[in-house]
Scaffold this motif. Structure first.
Motif, PDB file in Angstrom:
ATOM      1  N   UNK A  83       0.844  -1.194   0.000  1.00 30.23           N
ATOM      2  CA  UNK A  83       0.000   0.000   0.000  1.00 30.23           C
ATOM      3  C   UNK A  83       0.885   1.251   0.000  1.00 30.23           C
ATOM      4  N   UNK A  84       0.293   2.378  -0.423  1.00 26.02           N
ATOM      5  CA  UNK A  84       1.007   3.649  -0.392  1.00 26.02           C
ATOM      6  C   UNK A  84       1.073   4.152   1.054  1.00 26.02           C
ATOM      7  N   UNK A  85       2.285   4.312   1.565  1.00 25.15           N
ATOM      8  CA  UNK A  85       2.450   4.741   2.957  1.00 25.15           C
ATOM      9  C   UNK A  85       2.934   6.177   3.081  1.00 25.15           C
ATOM     10  N   UNK A  86       3.507   6.713   2.024  1.00 19.55           N
ATOM     11  CA  UNK A  86       4.033   8.079   2.079  1.00 19.55           C
ATOM     12  C   UNK A  86       4.107   8.636   0.664  1.00 19.55           C
ATOM     13  N   UNK A  87       4.099   9.943   0.549  1.00 20.33           N
ATOM     14  CA  UNK A  87       4.162  10.572  -0.771  1.00 20.33           C
ATOM     15  C   UNK A  87       4.777  11.955  -0.647  1.00 20.33           C
ATOM     16  N   UNK A  94       6.712  18.523   4.774  1.00 21.25           N
ATOM     17  CA  UNK A  94       7.641  17.420   4.515  1.00 21.25           C
ATOM     18  C   UNK A  94       8.349  16.961   5.789  1.00 21.25           C
ATOM     19  N   UNK A  95       7.826  17.359   6.947  1.00 19.45           N
ATOM     20  CA  UNK A  95       8.435  16.935   8.206  1.00 19.45           C
ATOM     21  C   UNK A  95       9.816  17.517   8.386  1.00 19.45           C
ATOM     22  N   UNK A  96      10.766  16.688   8.832  1.00 18.14           N
ATOM     23  CA  UNK A  96      12.136  17.171   9.040  1.00 18.14           C
ATOM     24  C   UNK A  96      12.978  17.128   7.772  1.00 18.14           C
TER      25      UNK A  96
END
Length: 258
Positions: free
Chosen positions: A92-96, A141-143
């Motif tokens: 499955x797609x977990x991140x993008x 985009x977080x860190x």
């Protein structure tokens, strides 16, 4: 007073070095057509660009210190790269991550490998080459720790699909300061306005650039389908579903076992 004079003296060379260099060389390019028609049986094509260096230095030319880079950039759009991972046995797609306004296609030709033409930092500043293309993420985009991973994945996927291509040695001098370059149009070349860009370098230093537009348009049945999908998406969807149902029904009759 003396420290101030010393500071002014030290700053003077820096100010002089910051002044732009006025090169005598100019770059001219031309293409045989400013529009390419794409039909349903299009399998890709090579586009030839001719050019010339005006005001060149014969000694530098004889030493082979002039280098040319030619790029064909497709229309720009936001593009999303998705990461798939296995979760409980299911992929499955977990991140993008979405990159802002990147070329849908990109074909590069040069007199030699661009990494040997000019310093990598200069290529990055000008965005020349797949490895130096600016990939600016959109949104949160977080860190930023996975930014490099998604950038590398984007470049790898585009090159694997053939929409990003490069040809070191694809630019050749054919007569004195005249040169020709061949860039590749992929089979699934996007519709719209493309841009042909040529860059001139002298002994590792950027000298001049030139750009020309190139229109890529679909014709025939493919263009009619594309226009219908964009101008009347609801009607296009209904027709597509009905066509699929009719096709399935006909296939069931033809291949029915009595």
């Amino acid at each position: 007073m003396r420290p101030l004079l010393l500071a002014a003296t030290l700053a003077l060379p820096m100010a002089v070095q910051a002044e732009p260099i006025d090169f005598a060389e100019k770059l001219d390019i031309g293409i045989s057509t400013d529009e390419i028609s794409i039909t349903s049986d299009f399998r890709g094509a090579d586009l030839t660009i001719f050019g010339a260096i005006d005001g060149f230095d014969p000694n530098i030319l004889a030493q082979g210190k002039y280098n040319i880079v030619v790029a064909l950039e497709g229309p720009k759009e936001n593009t999303t790269v998705r990461k798939k991972e296995r979760v409980f046995g299911i992929w499955i797609n977990t991140n993008s991550m979405t990159f802002e306004l990147v070329p849908e296609s990109y074909s590069l030709s040069s007199t030699r490998d661009i990494e040997t033409i000019a310093p990598p930092g200069d290529m990055t500043n000008m965005g020349i080459g797949v490895a130096h293309m600016p990939l600016i993420p959109l949104g949160y985009i977080g860190d930023g720790s996975n930014l490099t991973e998604f950038r590398d994945a984007f470049r790898r996927l585009r090159e694997t699909n053939g929409v990003y291509q490069r040809d070191p040695g694809g630019v050749q001098f054919i007569s004195s300061s005249l040169f020709k370059a061949s860039v590749r149009l992929p089979a699934d070349v996007p519709n719209g306005v493309h841009t042909v860009r040529a860059y001139l370098f002298r002994d590792g230093v950027f000298v001049a650039a030139k750009a020309l537009p190139l229109r890529v348009v679909k014709t025939g049945l493919e263009q009619a389908i594309t226009r219908a999908a964009h101008e009347s998406p609801f009607l296009y969807g209904i027709i597509a579903v009905l066509l699929a149902v009719v096709t399935g029904w006909i296939a069931s009759i033809v291949f029915r076992r009595d």
